[in-house]
Design an enzyme around this catalytic site. Structure first.
Site, PDB file in Angstrom:
ATOM      1  N   HIS A  85       0.875  -1.183   0.003  1.00 53.25           N
ATOM      2  CA  HIS A  85      -0.070   0.011   0.123  1.00 53.25           C
ATOM      3  C   HIS A  85       0.905   1.261  -0.141  1.00 53.25           C
ATOM      4  O   HIS A  85       0.488   2.257  -0.647  1.00 53.25           O
ATOM      5  CB  HIS A  85      -1.052  -0.141   1.285  1.00 53.25           C
ATOM      6  CG  HIS A  85      -1.852  -1.026   1.390  1.00 53.25           C
ATOM      7  ND1 HIS A  85      -1.563  -1.917   2.195  1.00 53.25           N
ATOM      8  CD2 HIS A  85      -3.051  -1.420   0.759  1.00 53.25           C
ATOM      9  CE1 HIS A  85      -2.671  -3.265   2.337  1.00 53.25           C
ATOM     10  NE2 HIS A  85      -3.367  -2.552   1.114  1.00 53.25           N
ATOM     11  N   GLN A 141      -8.611  -7.865 -10.410  1.00 57.00           N
ATOM     12  CA  GLN A 141      -9.260  -6.842 -10.137  1.00 57.00           C
ATOM     13  C   GLN A 141      -9.030  -5.353 -10.942  1.00 57.00           C
ATOM     14  O   GLN A 141      -9.699  -4.615 -11.455  1.00 57.00           O
ATOM     15  CB  GLN A 141      -9.044  -6.460  -8.534  1.00 57.00           C
ATOM     16  CG  GLN A 141      -9.334  -5.043  -8.106  1.00 57.00           C
ATOM     17  CD  GLN A 141      -9.152  -5.114  -6.541  1.00 57.00           C
ATOM     18  OE1 GLN A 141     -10.000  -5.733  -5.844  1.00 57.00           O
ATOM     19  NE2 GLN A 141      -8.227  -4.294  -5.966  1.00 57.00           N
ATOM     20  N   VAL A 167       4.726  -5.607  -4.775  1.00 61.45           N
ATOM     21  CA  VAL A 167       5.803  -5.488  -3.615  1.00 61.45           C
ATOM     22  C   VAL A 167       5.775  -6.728  -2.978  1.00 61.45           C
ATOM     23  O   VAL A 167       4.860  -7.279  -2.615  1.00 61.45           O
ATOM     24  CB  VAL A 167       5.578  -4.389  -2.578  1.00 61.45           C
ATOM     25  CG1 VAL A 167       6.535  -4.227  -1.509  1.00 61.45           C
ATOM     26  CG2 VAL A 167       5.532  -3.128  -3.667  1.00 61.45           C
TER      27      VAL A 167
HETATM   28  N1  LIG Z   1       2.057  -6.455  -2.535  1.00 55.48           N
HETATM   29  C1  LIG Z   1       1.477  -5.600  -3.020  1.00 55.48           C
HETATM   30  N2  LIG Z   1       2.061  -4.893  -4.007  1.00 55.48           N
HETATM   31  C2  LIG Z   1       1.373  -3.644  -4.658  1.00 55.48           C
HETATM   32  N3  LIG Z   1      -0.009  -3.537  -4.622  1.00 55.48           N
HETATM   33  C3  LIG Z   1      -0.428  -4.298  -3.384  1.00 55.48           C
HETATM   34  C4  LIG Z   1       0.223  -5.304  -2.772  1.00 55.48           C
HETATM   35  N4  LIG Z   1      -0.960  -5.812  -1.611  1.00 55.48           N
HETATM   36  C5  LIG Z   1      -2.094  -5.080  -2.019  1.00 55.48           C
HETATM   37  N5  LIG Z   1      -1.765  -4.407  -3.082  1.00 55.48           N
HETATM   38  C6  LIG Z   1      -2.822  -3.413  -3.295  1.00 55.48           C
HETATM   39  O1  LIG Z   1      -3.275  -2.635  -2.396  1.00 55.48           O
HETATM   40  C7  LIG Z   1      -4.718  -2.352  -2.481  1.00 55.48           C
HETATM   41  C8  LIG Z   1      -5.642  -2.584  -1.630  1.00 55.48           C
HETATM   42  O2  LIG Z   1      -5.763  -3.970  -1.286  1.00 55.48           O
HETATM   43  P1  LIG Z   1      -5.894  -4.667  -0.092  1.00 55.48           P
HETATM   44  O3  LIG Z   1      -6.264  -3.521   0.916  1.00 55.48           O
HETATM   45  O4  LIG Z   1      -6.931  -5.648  -0.179  1.00 55.48           O
HETATM   46  O5  LIG Z   1      -4.644  -5.252   0.417  1.00 55.48           O
HETATM   47  P2  LIG Z   1      -4.252  -6.977   0.167  1.00 55.48           P
HETATM   48  O6  LIG Z   1      -3.021  -6.834   1.016  1.00 55.48           O
HETATM   49  O7  LIG Z   1      -4.252  -6.915  -1.284  1.00 55.48           O
HETATM   50  O8  LIG Z   1      -5.194  -7.597   1.075  1.00 55.48           O
HETATM   51  P3  LIG Z   1      -5.835  -8.929   0.839  1.00 55.48           P
HETATM   52  O9  LIG Z   1      -5.093  -9.823   1.862  1.00 55.48           O
HETATM   53  O10 LIG Z   1      -7.094  -8.622   1.049  1.00 55.48           O
HETATM   54  O11 LIG Z   1      -5.678  -9.426  -0.638  1.00 55.48           O
HETATM   55  C9  LIG Z   1      -5.046  -3.069  -4.056  1.00 55.48           C
HETATM   56  O12 LIG Z   1      -5.141  -2.426  -5.196  1.00 55.48           O
HETATM   57  C10 LIG Z   1      -3.971  -4.158  -4.014  1.00 55.48           C
HETATM   58  O13 LIG Z   1      -3.797  -4.506  -5.344  1.00 55.48           O
HETATM   59  C1  LIG Z   2     -10.399  -2.244  -4.264  1.00 57.11           C
HETATM   60  C2  LIG Z   2     -10.669  -2.384  -2.690  1.00 57.11           C
HETATM   61  C3  LIG Z   2     -10.511  -1.627  -1.977  1.00 57.11           C
HETATM   62  C4  LIG Z   2     -12.391  -2.481  -2.928  1.00 57.11           C
HETATM   63  O1  LIG Z   2     -13.027  -2.982  -1.858  1.00 57.11           O
HETATM   64  C5  LIG Z   2     -10.479  -3.986  -2.448  1.00 57.11           C
HETATM   65  O2  LIG Z   2     -11.057  -5.078  -3.317  1.00 57.11           O
HETATM   66  C6  LIG Z   2      -8.780  -4.102  -2.584  1.00 57.11           C
HETATM   67  O3  LIG Z   2      -8.355  -3.720  -1.430  1.00 57.11           O
HETATM   68  O4  LIG Z   2      -7.929  -4.502  -3.165  1.00 57.11           O
HETATM   69  N1  BAL Z   3      -7.135  -7.555  -2.294  1.00 61.90           N
HETATM   70  C1  BAL Z   3      -8.479  -7.924  -2.972  1.00 61.90           C
HETATM   71  C2  BAL Z   3      -9.848  -7.636  -1.908  1.00 61.90           C
HETATM   72  C3  BAL Z   3     -10.319  -8.951  -1.343  1.00 61.90           C
HETATM   73  O1  BAL Z   3      -9.635 -10.130  -1.534  1.00 61.90           O
HETATM   74  O2  BAL Z   3     -11.478  -9.077  -1.145  1.00 61.90           O
END
Ligand SMILES: Nc1ncnc2c1ncn2[C@@H]1O[C@H](COP(=O)(O)OP(=O)(O)OP(=O)(O)O)[C@@H](O)[C@H]1O
Ligand SMILES: CC(C)(CO)[C@@H](O)C(=O)[O-]
Ligand code: BAL
Length: 314
Positions: free
Chosen positions: A56, A173, A196
């Site tokens: 993030h 997504q 990342v």
């Molecule tokens: N390792 C990563 N590198 C780059 N972007 C990321 C990474 N992990 C998550 N994101 C991006 O951060 C945004 C928010 O994602 P989210 O809050 O769901 O976190 P997440 O780590 O993907 O959680 P989850 O365990 O739900 O998949 C999304 O656009 C996701 O693709």
């Molecule tokens: C884009 C998003 C915030 C929508 O709830 C979620 O799918 C995520 O964190 O990747």
């Molecule tokens: N990072 C994608 C959101 C989800 O798993 O619901």
């Protein structure tokens, strides 16, 4: 004239961390971003579900590179995109730590709505993702992409960002959000950011906190399998899948949901050229996803030659 920053707006923020202001009511944030646009500022949004990590932070860092742009993030665990038996209740919600991260990265607004504020009358009208919504993640999480696109459409309408940042980690997504923005003529530029990873290759994910020590070691097999697949790209899709499969076989406790080669738009894989290799698997009770770009056929050979040429300092 000095452009106003959110903290100087008339709508009172709930509290401040560095330059960060937190908004809970959609209408308050809409007023602020409209005022910013009026004075010529641009707005960037990083939609998240919180439990912020270095992935993030990278999205926020990229957004901060934009000139004349106020950067912020939304934190909302969207009930609409979770199916029955999924981890909606268990999903980590460390709000105070998340707001600290946003403050540290120089974000200027956080949007932290309640479910009641976003769905005051429920969600009768939703976004239909089209056929891609039923493939890959959609086969295991029916309805997930409709819920995800619905909340993203709402966030884009509330914030009206000029730019929205999404991670490639959730590649399907990203592709679907881009498609929605095109098909529904939404006025936001969607920017994808490469995944990342931990030093051993594991893609950062908020769900990694669920892994036990042993599962964390097993989880590295997802990125290792993808790396083996990429290496086999010159031999075509069949060999890519076989090479990745051999790596997965070494960790029999990891249960595969899917391993697929697709085109970069997630259509059918080309015989030659740029493609995407995607994986989803369960490690214990935790479901993880990952994906990488790859080159197929002769393009892979040329790609290797090009990078060797660059490594040689040409
Ligand atoms: N390792 C990563 N590198 C780059 N972007 C990321 C990474 N992990 C998550 N994101 C991006 O951060 C945004 C928010 O994602 P989210 O809050 O769901 O976190 P997440 O780590 O993907 O959680 P989850 O365990 O739900 O998949 C999304 O656009 C996701 O693709
Ligand atoms: C884009 C998003 C915030 C929508 O709830 C979620 O799918 C995520 O964190 O990747
Ligand atoms: N990072 C994608 C959101 C989800 O798993 O619901």
């Amino acid at each position: 004239m000095t452009p106003p920053t959110p903290q100087r707006m008339s709508t009172a923020p709930k509290f401040t961390r560095g330059t960060l202001n937190t908004y809970r009511a959609p209408a308050d944030l809409t007023r602020v971003t409209a005022a910013l646009h009026k004075v010529g500022r641009k707005v960037a949004l990083v939609p998240t579900m919180g439990a912020l990590h270095a992935g993030h932070r990278e999205l926020l860092r990229r957004a901060k590179r934009l000139p004349n742009t106020v950067v912020g993030a939304s934190i909302f665990v969207n009930p609409l995109q979770f199916g029955e038996g999924e981890d909606f209740e268990a999903y980590p919600r460390p709000l105070e730590a998340d707001l600290d991260v946003l403050g540290e990265t120089g974000a200027e607004y956080a949007f932290v709505p309640s479910a009641e504020a976003l769905y005051p009358e429920g969600a009768a009208v939703t976004v239909h993702p089209g056929p891609l919504g039923d493939e890959l993640e959609g086969t295991v999480r029916p309805g997930h992409f409709s819920g995800m696109l619905t909340v993203v459409a709402k966030l884009l309408n509330i914030v009206r960002p000029d730019y929205a940042f999404f991670g490639e980690k959730d590649y399907q997504q990203l592709v679907l959000v881009k498609r929605m923005v095109r098909d529904l003529n939404l006025d936001t530029r969607v920017i994808g950011v490469p995944t990342v990873r931990e030093s051993d290759g594991l893609a950062l994910s908020s769900r990694n906190v669920y892994l036990t020590g042993e599962e964390r070691q097993d989880a590295v097999v997802l990125s290792a399998a993808l790396a083996a697949g990429v290496h086999a790209g010159r031999h075509g899709t069949g060999e890519v899948l076989a090479a990745a499969g051999r790596v997965l076989a070494a960790r029999p406790k990891v249960e595969l949901d899917y391993l697929q080669v697709r085109g970069t738009d997630l259509g059918p894989a080309p015989v030659e050229g740029e493609a995407r290799l995607l994986i989803a698997a369960r490690v214990g009770r935790t479901r993880l996803i990952d994906n990488v770009p790859l080159l197929l056929g002769q393009a892979a050979v040329q790609g290797v030659e090009r990078s060797e040429h660059q490594d040689a300092g040409a």
